[in-house]
Design an enzyme around this catalytic site. Structure first.
Site, PDB file in Angstrom:
ATOM      1  N   ASP A 259     -18.517   2.227   1.630  1.00 15.89           N
ATOM      2  CA  ASP A 259     -18.352   1.052   0.784  1.00 15.89           C
ATOM      3  C   ASP A 259     -17.204   1.384  -0.178  1.00 15.89           C
ATOM      4  O   ASP A 259     -16.854   2.554  -0.371  1.00 15.89           O
ATOM      5  CB  ASP A 259     -19.638   0.699   0.036  1.00 15.89           C
ATOM      6  CG  ASP A 259     -19.595  -0.761  -0.452  1.00 15.89           C
ATOM      7  OD1 ASP A 259     -18.495  -1.358  -0.465  1.00 15.89           O
ATOM      8  OD2 ASP A 259     -20.656  -1.295  -0.826  1.00 15.89           O
TER       9      ASP A 259
HETATM   10  C1  BGC Z   1     -19.188  -4.379  -1.567  1.00 14.98           C
HETATM   11  C2  BGC Z   1     -19.008  -4.521  -0.070  1.00 14.98           C
HETATM   12  C3  BGC Z   1     -17.654  -5.097   0.219  1.00 14.98           C
HETATM   13  C4  BGC Z   1     -16.592  -4.215  -0.392  1.00 14.98           C
HETATM   14  C5  BGC Z   1     -15.176  -4.680  -0.155  1.00 14.98           C
HETATM   15  C6  BGC Z   1     -18.036  -3.659  -2.218  1.00 14.98           C
HETATM   16  O1  BGC Z   1     -18.117  -3.756  -3.589  1.00 14.98           O
HETATM   17  O2  BGC Z   1     -20.396  -3.715  -1.838  1.00 14.98           O
HETATM   18  O3  BGC Z   1     -20.023  -5.314   0.466  1.00 14.98           O
HETATM   19  O4  BGC Z   1     -17.483  -5.256   1.595  1.00 14.98           O
HETATM   20  O5  BGC Z   1     -16.795  -4.160  -1.799  1.00 14.98           O
HETATM   21  O6  BGC Z   1     -14.920  -5.837  -0.857  1.00 14.98           O
END
Ligand code: BGC
Length: 747
Positions: A259
Site C-alpha cells: 500500500d
Molecule cells: C490506500 C489504497 C490506495 C493507495 C493509492 C492508499 O492510501 O489505502 O487503497 O490504493 O492509497 O492511492
C-alpha cells in the site's frame, strides 16, 4: 550495414529474429526467463519500486514498459502530478463512476460483478493503466470502519462469490486486479500503527476466504498489502501472510504491491514477500516535499545489500519474475486490448448495477413505487438528494463526466409534477475535494429549526415526500483514514425525519451510505430504501427503483443493528484497540473470533433493525419445501438441495434465494462463548442464487453442498473439519427469514 539491416527486416518471417521475451506467441514463462537472463542487477532492482506516485520503471533498454497503477475500486482515478497527490488537471480523465463496492455486493448477483469488472477494466485499459488498485474485500467487522463502502460486506462467502467474476472481468482486458488490503485490515483508526491479534480460526473462516477466492478462483495477478500489522509485522512485508499463506498455501504467482507508504523495513521488504514498493515517503510516514525513489527500501538499500552479498540473488529473481509476468500479462500481453472510456455501455452498466444493488428495506401499505399525480407535487428533502458523491472518501475519489443526482433524476422522471427540494439540514460544507468540485450550493442562512419548519411546511399538500439523507464521504463518515464516531445519522437528520414523519405519515426515507446506520426512527416511517454511493448514474438508478421502473432485488451485504452496543465488539481492546504498557504498537484483539455480523446476532439471538440478506421487492415470493438428493453426505462427495420458489405477486421480479448451514442439531458448543474453539455460528451463508420470475412463475433453485460447506477450521490441526452429526440446511430470503429447511447427516 544499413542494407544488411533492411534485408533482415524485409525478408523471411520477422518472428525468427525476435527475442523470446518479445515474441507474443511464446508462453509467458519462457518470455519471463528470457527477459530475466538479459537484465543487469541495476535493471532488476529498478523494476521493484515506484518511479512516480503511480508508476514503476520498466526496462527501457529492452523495450519492457513501465507499469502504471490506478485506483480503484469503482472508477479510474483522475491523473495526479508525477510526484504528488495533487490533481494534474488533465481534461481527458473524467471517468465513468461505477457504484461503490458495498452497492455491488448488495446486488448478490455474480453477473453484475462480472459486468462491473469488465467495464472498469475497459476504462483502465483505455487510460493506459496496467493495474487497477481494487477490488477491496476486507470484511465489515464494525459498522464504523470508514472504508466499508469500498468493500463487499460482512460475509466471506458473499464477498468471495462476488470478487471472482469482478477479477476475471477486469483481467480480460489485460489489466491486473490488485485485491486489497491483505489482510485483517478492518478499521481506519490508527491503521498504520495497529497490530491485529486474530486467531487462525477467524483468520481462515472470516478474513481470508474472499482473498483466497480472488487468487485461486479469480486468478488475481496482484495483491496489495495493508497498512496495519499482523503478528507484530507490517502487512506489506508480512512473512506469514505473504510468504506462507498467499504465495505458499495458495500458490499465488502474481505481484505483491505495497500500500502507498506501507513499507517500513529494509530487511523485511526484501525477505517477506513484497515485490513492488509504492508510495514510501523518504522520511517515514509523515510526509516529505518530494519522493526520492532511489531511497525506497527496494531501491538503493536493496541494491547495496545485493552488491555486498547481504541479500541473495534467488529472492531478487523471484520478485523480478513476478513483475515481468505482470508485464507479459498486461502491457505486453499477446491479445490486443484497446479498452473504452465513458461509453454509453459503461454508463448503462453503472446504472444497472446501482439499481440492482438498491435495497427496499421496508414498504408498508405499498407507499412505493412512488405515486405522483399529473400536476401534483413531490417534495424532496435532504442534502444527499443534491450532493455529488463520487467526490471524497480518500483514494477512491473520482472525477466523472457527469453525476446525476437523485433530485435531478426525480425531476426527469416526473416531468408533469412539481418536484421541489428543501434542504432540511446542513451537512457537509466542502465544495471541492482534491480540486474536484462537489457541485454543491452551500449558501444557507436559515437556522436548523427553520430548515426543519420549512421542510415540514412544504410537505403540506404534497403527493409524496421523499427524504434523501444518510452519510457522505467526508471525515468520520464513509471515508478513508478515519472511522465513524457512532452509528447514528449525523447533522440532526433523525430529528428532521421525525418531524417530517409526524407531518406526513407516508414519508419515504432513502438512506445513502456505504455502511450500516442506526434507524431509531424506522418504526415511524412506512418506507425505507437503502441507496449506496451509486456513481455517475446514482440518481437514475435510485429513481428507477423508487418509480417502479426497476423492481428492487438488492439485499443487505451487512447487518443493520439496532444499536452499536448490540454488536460483537464490546471492549476497547477489540475496537479500536489498546496500547499495553511497553508495547510499541496498538493492539487490537479479535476476541469475538468468528462471530462477526449476523454470525453474532443470530447466535446470540439479538434482534436487529434489518438482517443480513434482507431486502424486499414490489412482488412477493413463496418458497416450497427444500429437498435433498440424499439424506446423508457421501464421503468426499456432495448433495444437491432443491427448493421451488414462486413469484406470488403481480409483478415480475427477482428473488435472491439464500442457503445457510446450521451446525449439527445437538452441537454442544452452541451458542458457546466466542473464544471456544468449537463454538459455531447459528448459521452461515454457503450459497445464493438470483432467480428472475415472471408474475405467477415458479422455478426450482438448486444448490450443491460439499463437506467444506459444513466445515469449521481446526486451528490446531490446520485443516477444515466437518464434524459428524445432523446439520440443518436452511433456505430463506435473509439470514433471519428462513422459509424451509432440510436435515443433512454427516457420519
Ligand atoms: C490506500 C489504497 C490506495 C493507495 C493509492 C492508499 O492510501 O489505502 O487503497 O490504493 O492509497 O492511492
Amino acid at each position: 550495414m544499413i542494407a544488411a539491416l533492411l534485408a533482415v527486416a524485409c525478408s523471411g518471417p520477422v518472428r525468427k529474429n525476435v527475442p523470446v521475451y518479445l515474441d507474443p506467441a511464446k508462453p509467458v514463462e519462457e518470455r519471463v526467463e528470457d527477459a530475466l537472463s538479459r537484465m543487469t542487477l541495476e535493471e532488476k532492482v529498478a523494476m521493484l519500486h515506484a518511479q512516480s506516485k503511480f508508476s514503476s520503471a520498466g526496462v527501457p533498454r529492452l523495450g519492457i514498459p513501465e507499469i502504471w497503477c490506478t485506483d480503484g475500486p469503482h472508477g479510474i482515478r483522475p491523473e495526479v502530478l508525477w510526484d504528488e497527490w495533487d490533481q494534474a488537471g488533465w481534461t481527458n480523465d473524467s471517468c465513468t463512476a461505477f457504484p461503490a463496492l458495498s452497492c455491488l455486493a448488495a446486488t448478490w448477483d455474480r453477473e453484475m460483478a462480472y459486468l462491473f469488472g469488465r467495464s472498469i477494466g475497459e476504462e483502465a485499459r483505455y487510460r493506459g493503466k496496467d493495474v487497477l488498485l481494487g477490488p477491496g474485500v476486507n470484511i465489515c467487522r464494525t459498522p464504523l470502519n470508514g472504508r466499508n463502502f469500498e468493500y463487499m460486506g460482512e460475509d466471506p462467502y458473499l464477498a468471495g462469490a462476488m470478487v471472482v467474476p469482478y477479477v476475471k472481468g477486469v483481467q480480460e482486458n489485460g489489466v491486473a486486479a490488485c485485491v486489497k488490503h491483505f489482510a485483517v485490515n478492518n478499521q481506519e483508526t490508527r491503521r498504520t500503527s495497529t497490530n491485529s491479534v486474530v486467531g487462525d480460526r477467524a483468520l481462515y473462516e472470516i478474513y481470508l476466504p474472499a482473498f483466497e477466492a480472488a487468487v485461486r478462483e479469480g486468478g488475481a495477478w496482484a495483491v496489495m498489502g495493508s497498512y496495519n500489522l499482523y503478528n507484530g509485522q507490517f502487512n506489506c512485508h508480512n512473512k506469514r501472510l505473504l510468504c506462507d499463506i498467499l504465495k505458499g498455501e495458495w500458490g499465488f504467482d502474481g505481484v505483491v504491491i505495497s500500500d502507498w507508504g506501507g513499507c517500513r523495513d529494509d530487511d523485511e521488504a526484501v525477505t517477506n514477500g513484497l515485490d513492488l514498493e509504492f508510495g514510501t515517503w523518504t522520511n517515514g510516514m509523515s510526509g516529505a516535499p518530494s519522493d526520492k525513489y532511489n531511497r525506497y527500501h527496494l531501491a538503493d538499500p536493496y541494491l547495496q545489500r545485493l552488491r555486498s552479498g547481504a541479500a541473495d540473488q534467488a529472492t531478487l529473481d523471484d520478485k523480478v519474475r513476478r513483475v515481468l509476468r505482470l508485464n507479459f500479462r498486461t502491457g505486453m500481453c499477446p491479445e490486443p486490448h484497446f479498452g473504452s472510456f465513458n461509453s454509453p455501455e459503461h454508463y448503462a452498466a453503472a446504472r444497472q448495477i446501482a439499481a440492482a444493488g438498491t435495497v427496499l428495506l421496508k414498504n408498508e401499505g405499498g407507499v412505493l413505487p412512488l405515486q405522483v399525480r399529473k400536476g401534483g407535487r413531490l417534495l424532496v428533502v435532504g442534502e444527499n438528494a443534491v450532493k455529488k458523491m463520487i467526490v471524497g472518501g480518500g483514494s477512491s475519489s473520482l472525477k466523472t463526466k457527469y453525476e446525476i443526482t437523485p433530485l435531478a433524476a426525480l425531476q426527469e422522471a416526473f416531468p408533469d409534477a412539481e418536484v421541489i427540494w428543501e434542504r432540511g439540514y446542513v451537512g457537509d460544507t466542502s465544495t471541492s475535494y482534491n480540486r474536484v468540485d462537489t457541485g454543491q450550493d452551500l449558501s444557507e442562512s436559515r437556522s436548523a429549526e427553520q430548515l426543519v419548519a420549512d421542510a415540514v411546511a412544504a410537505a403540506e399538500g404534497a403527493d409524496a415526500v421523499v427524504f434523501i439523507g444518510g452519510l457522505n464521504k467526508s471525515a468520520h463518515q464513509d471515508n478513508e483514514g478515519t472511522d465513524r464516531l457512532g452509528l447514528g445519522l449525523p447533522y440532526g437528520q433523525p430529528e428532521v425525519i421525525a418531524a417530517l414523519a409526524a407531518a406526513f405519515p407516508r414519508l419515504i426515507v432513502v438512506n445513502i451510505s456505504g455502511s450500516p446506520v442506526a434507524m431509531p426512527w424506522a418504526d415511524k416511517v412506512p418506507a425505507i430504501v437503502q441507496g449506496w454511493y451509486g456513481g455517475s448514474e446514482s440518481g437514475h438508478a435510485l429513481v428507477d427503483v423508487l418509480s417502479g421502473a426497476v423492481n428492487p432485488s438488492g439485499r443487505l451485504p451487512f447487518t443493520f443493528p439496532l444499536a452499536l452496543e448490540d454488536g460483537p465488539l464490546k471492549t476497547e481492546r477489540q475496537y479500536p484497540g489498546i496500547r499495553p504498557e511497553g508495547e510499541k504498537w496498538w493492539q487490537e484483539y479479535y476476541d469475538e473470533g468468528v462471530f462477526v455480523g449476523y454470525r453474532w446476532y443470530e447466535t446470540q439471538q439479538i434482534p436487529v433493525q434489518f438482517a443480513f440478506g434482507h431486502g424486499l421487492s414490489y412482488t412477493t415470493f413463496e418458497y416450497g419445501a427444500a429437498k435433498l438428493s440424499r439424506a446423508s453426505l457421501p464421503a468426499g462427495g456432495k448433495v444437491t438441495l432443491t427448493v421451488p420458489v414462486r413469484n406470488a405477486g403481480e409483478r415480475d421480479g427477482a428473488e435472491i434465494v439464500q442457503l445457510y448451514v446450521a451446525p449439527p442439531v445437538d452441537w454442544v458448543a452452541l451458542p458457546g462463548p466466542p473464544e471456544d474453539p468449537l463454538a459455531r455460528p447459528a448459521r452461515e451463508l454457503k450459497g445464493f442464487e438470483k432467480v428472475f420470475l415472471k408474475a405467477g412463475e415458479s422455478r426450482d433453485v438448486t444448490f450443491t453442498v460439499t463437506a467444506r460447506d459444513l466445515s469449521r477450521f481446526d486451528a490446531d490441526a490446520h485443516e477444515w473439519v466437518a464434524d459428524s452429526g445432523t446439520y440443518r440446511l436452511l433456505v430463506g430470503a435473509s439470514s433471519a427469514d428462513i422459509r424451509s429447511e432440510a436435515p443433512l447427516v454427516v457420519k
